[in-house]
Design a protein around this motif. Sequence first.
Motif, short mmCIF file in Angstrom:
data_model
loop_
_atom_site.label_atom_id
_atom_site.label_comp_id
_atom_site.label_asym_id
_atom_site.label_seq_id
_atom_site.Cartn_x
_atom_site.Cartn_y
_atom_site.Cartn_z
N ASP A 65 44.81 13.63 -5.61
CA ASP A 65 45.10 12.28 -5.13
C ASP A 65 46.26 11.65 -5.90
OD1 ASP A 65 43.38 12.45 -7.32
OD2 ASP A 65 42.62 10.41 -6.99
N ARG A 66 46.82 12.36 -6.90
CA ARG A 66 47.94 11.81 -7.67
C ARG A 66 49.19 12.64 -7.39
NH1 ARG A 66 44.05 11.05 -12.69
NH2 ARG A 66 44.07 8.79 -12.95
N PRO A 67 50.02 12.20 -6.46
CA PRO A 67 51.17 13.02 -6.06
C PRO A 67 52.08 13.37 -7.23
CG PRO A 67 50.99 11.03 -4.70
CD PRO A 67 49.92 10.94 -5.73
N LEU A 68 52.24 12.47 -8.20
CA LEU A 68 53.18 12.72 -9.29
C LEU A 68 52.59 13.61 -10.38
CD1 LEU A 68 55.07 9.34 -9.58
CD2 LEU A 68 55.73 11.41 -8.39
N ALA A 69 51.33 14.01 -10.22
CA ALA A 69 50.73 14.92 -11.20
C ALA A 69 50.75 16.36 -10.68
CB ALA A 69 49.30 14.49 -11.51
N PHE B 282 50.16 5.48 -18.58
CA PHE B 282 50.31 6.69 -17.78
C PHE B 282 49.01 7.03 -17.06
CE2 PHE B 282 51.56 11.26 -17.25
CZ PHE B 282 52.83 11.04 -16.74
N MET B 283 49.13 7.89 -16.06
CA MET B 283 47.94 8.43 -15.38
C MET B 283 46.98 8.99 -16.43
SD MET B 283 49.82 10.51 -12.29
CE MET B 283 51.35 10.93 -13.16
N GLY B 284 45.69 8.72 -16.26
CA GLY B 284 44.70 9.25 -17.20
C GLY B 284 44.45 8.37 -18.41
N ARG C 280 59.02 3.50 -0.98
CA ARG C 280 58.22 2.60 -0.14
C ARG C 280 56.90 2.26 -0.84
NH1 ARG C 280 57.49 -1.40 1.98
NH2 ARG C 280 55.91 -1.68 3.58
N PHE C 281 56.31 3.27 -1.47
CA PHE C 281 55.07 3.00 -2.22
C PHE C 281 55.33 1.96 -3.31
CE2 PHE C 281 52.54 3.85 -6.07
CZ PHE C 281 51.30 3.46 -5.58
N ARG C 282 56.45 2.08 -4.03
CA ARG C 282 56.76 1.11 -5.10
C ARG C 282 56.89 -0.30 -4.54
NH1 ARG C 282 54.52 3.75 -8.86
NH2 ARG C 282 55.41 5.80 -9.14
N MET D 116 55.39 -1.43 -1.85
CA MET D 116 54.03 -1.86 -1.47
C MET D 116 53.24 -2.27 -2.71
SD MET D 116 53.33 1.16 1.25
CE MET D 116 51.83 0.66 2.04
N GLU D 117 53.46 -1.51 -3.77
CA GLU D 117 52.77 -1.78 -5.04
C GLU D 117 53.22 -3.15 -5.59
OE1 GLU D 117 53.95 1.00 -8.24
OE2 GLU D 117 51.81 1.29 -8.55
N ARG D 118 54.53 -3.39 -5.50
CA ARG D 118 55.08 -4.66 -5.99
C ARG D 118 54.51 -5.83 -5.18
NH1 ARG D 118 60.00 -2.80 -6.24
NH2 ARG D 118 60.64 -3.54 -4.23
N ARG E 96 59.78 9.89 -20.53
CA ARG E 96 60.72 8.88 -20.02
C ARG E 96 60.06 7.50 -19.94
NH1 ARG E 96 62.34 12.59 -16.16
NH2 ARG E 96 61.14 11.61 -14.51
N ARG E 97 58.78 7.51 -19.65
CA ARG E 97 58.11 6.22 -19.41
C ARG E 97 57.63 5.52 -20.68
NH1 ARG E 97 54.16 7.14 -14.24
NH2 ARG E 97 55.74 7.07 -12.60
N VAL E 98 57.33 6.28 -21.72
CA VAL E 98 56.72 5.68 -22.91
C VAL E 98 57.51 4.47 -23.44
CG1 VAL E 98 56.21 6.10 -25.35
CG2 VAL E 98 55.28 7.61 -23.60
C1 S3P Z 1 51.34 6.87 -10.23
C2 S3P Z 1 50.07 6.70 -10.73
C3 S3P Z 1 48.89 6.52 -9.86
C4 S3P Z 1 49.30 5.97 -8.48
C5 S3P Z 1 50.38 6.81 -7.88
C6 S3P Z 1 51.64 6.87 -8.77
C7 S3P Z 1 52.46 7.02 -11.20
O1 S3P Z 1 47.99 5.60 -10.47
O2 S3P Z 1 49.73 4.64 -8.55
O3 S3P Z 1 49.85 8.11 -7.68
O4 S3P Z 1 53.64 6.85 -10.78
O5 S3P Z 1 52.20 7.30 -12.38
P1 S3P Z 1 47.06 5.98 -11.76
O6 S3P Z 1 47.88 5.76 -12.99
O7 S3P Z 1 45.93 5.03 -11.64
O8 S3P Z 1 46.66 7.40 -11.58
#
Ligand code: S3P
Length: 173
Positions: free
Chosen positions: A120-124, A13-15, A59-61, A63-65, A137-139
């Motif tokens: 900078d973390r949209p999902l936070a 997870f983030m953090g 779209r981000f997913r 690009m990430e893939r 959900r993710r664990v």
């Molecule tokens: C996300 C985590 C972020 C980054 C984006 C989406 C997520 O990375 O990829 O903001 O879905 O948990 P970090 O885990 O490095 O913050």
Amino acid sequence: MTAAPLNLALVGFMGAGKSSVGRLVAQRLGFTFADSDLFVEAKAGRSIAQIFAEAGEERFRAMEREALELLVAERGLVIATGGGAFVDEATRRLLLGSALVVYLEAPFETLWERIGQAPDRPLAQSGRERVRELYERRVPIYREAHVTVDAARPVEEVARAVEEAYRAHVGTR
Ligand code: S3P
């Protein structure tokens, strides 16, 4: 160690400390460090927050893939993935097939404190309870990683534990 060592991917997870731990582990193993978030941003010429706002999460997913597909074509990398990368099924399969995947696990409270105010973390941005739901959900998905390491401790200790897990794994292959 072979001339073309297996990649190591950090998920969680983030953090969780994927980037800071990843940098240290790369130094310790003599590997190259790669950060998938930075890779996506450099390739897109936009920040992740901009990509989410302008093109959306789906779209981000993608690009990430694509970024991770390019990265895992290399060898000897320590890859810090974004917090949602491993949750995407295709990305998860890609990583599990091309790297030793290590989950950096920590309780939600620890992560929430570390995330703090992170524009900078949209999902936070959705508030503590929504972010906690996302975490819950993710664990179970993160636990599909090959190895789980306790990340609720100082970064040097976590890096040492990840390095040991990697060496134990390649030593038994
Ligand atoms: C996300 C985590 C972020 C980054 C984006 C989406 C997520 O990375 O990829 O903001 O879905 O948990 P970090 O885990 O490095 O913050």
